[in-house]
Design an enzyme around this catalytic site. Sequence first.
Site, PDB file in Angstrom:
ATOM      1  N   GLY A  43       0.735  -1.261   0.025  1.00 31.42           N
ATOM      2  CA  GLY A  43       0.044   0.014  -0.148  1.00 31.42           C
ATOM      3  C   GLY A  43       0.875   1.320   0.002  1.00 31.42           C
ATOM      4  O   GLY A  43       1.909   1.176   0.124  1.00 31.42           O
TER       5      GLY A  43
ATOM      6  N   GLY B 280       0.526  -5.099   0.660  1.00 29.51           N
ATOM      7  CA  GLY B 280      -0.858  -5.294  -0.218  1.00 29.51           C
ATOM      8  C   GLY B 280      -0.456  -6.106  -1.426  1.00 29.51           C
ATOM      9  O   GLY B 280      -1.498  -6.315  -1.968  1.00 29.51           O
TER      10      GLY B 280
ATOM     11  N   GLU C 119       5.649  -5.648   7.561  1.00 32.65           N
ATOM     12  CA  GLU C 119       5.076  -4.541   8.540  1.00 32.65           C
ATOM     13  C   GLU C 119       5.663  -4.305   9.829  1.00 32.65           C
ATOM     14  O   GLU C 119       5.346  -2.977  10.192  1.00 32.65           O
ATOM     15  CB  GLU C 119       3.590  -5.024   8.607  1.00 32.65           C
ATOM     16  CG  GLU C 119       2.520  -4.736   7.292  1.00 32.65           C
ATOM     17  CD  GLU C 119       2.827  -6.088   6.345  1.00 32.65           C
ATOM     18  OE1 GLU C 119       2.371  -5.988   5.186  1.00 32.65           O
ATOM     19  OE2 GLU C 119       3.601  -6.962   6.410  1.00 32.65           O
TER      20      GLU C 119
END
Length: 354
Positions: free
Chosen positions: A64, A113, A136
């Site tokens: 993302g 993502g 992440e």
Amino acid sequence: MSDVLLHTAGRAAHLTLNRPKALNALSHAMVRSIAEALTAWEHDPAVETVVITGAGERGLCAGGDIRSIYEDVRAGGGTVSAEFWRDEYRLNARIARYPKPYVAIMDGIVMGGGVGVSAHGSVRIATERSRIAMPETGIGFVPDVGGTYLLALAPGELGTHLALTGAQIGAADALLCGLADHCVPSDRIERLIADLADRPVHDALDGHVRPAPEGELARHREWIDACYAADTVEEIVRRLLAHGDPAAKEAAETLLTKSPTSLKVTLAAMRRARRLGPLERVLDQEYRVSCAALAAPDLVEGIRAQVIDKDRDPRWSPATLAEVTDADVDRFFAPLGERELGLAGPDTTTEAAW
């Protein structure tokens, strides 16, 4: 030019993520474009297969657009990001349930993502160039887009290792962990795509699939399974440091650079995901966790350190694993009331987790 290119060729419809300078990072508009295209093609009898690729030479998708999340949290408290994730996670579930073959070309970099728009597909193609990861914890966040669901299904504790460290894996390890189905050499991808225009997917794959280059994880299964089976991150780190394998020590050192809060929340999310069952329930849980991260300090700080200032020196808060309490972790799983994602129905996530 659009950030998502759409075209059809014979029996196949194609989605091309088209932000090569940003390594095809996903925006909210791109998520909506993909969803709209999938709806149209689902009801188009001329479309038998959907294929997703990334523009440029570097990869399918790096994740993302985290810079926009940083700006949103600082300016508006994260409301826009929460709406982005709502649509993105719904898209992830849609891909997993899509009624037509969904072929993901996972060539090059596929992270965050990018995993969400590929690894839930029914036919996932890795290449010798694939670098797949859920990184992440390095930005003060937690694996999302169904990542905890996918990694919880990996053999033994391989998924826990990947979720906590954010390690990148190649084709063989993606096959081992269930994140990919086939390996096709990158120089055969164009021919495979051409064949998909004229032939059913598995007929098209015939002649292109090759053995994957040797991976890393299989030979490390002994210490990965033994160390990551622990109930706490502190004990995982202790076991890794005590094991004696240099790779285990390196993994421990990697963990100690990550957000302590993210590590503990990720471990809890992974353990809960194993009990939750269907993807939709796990995505509901991930949405709670992601929204909670918007109100915690480490996500903004992690993005600052990695992307904004690029000093690679995040100042995590709390700074150590010992300072992160059970109550701190539990807050990430608190129900959202009317803001729940609700893919699995009303209030099923907490009940199924215990």
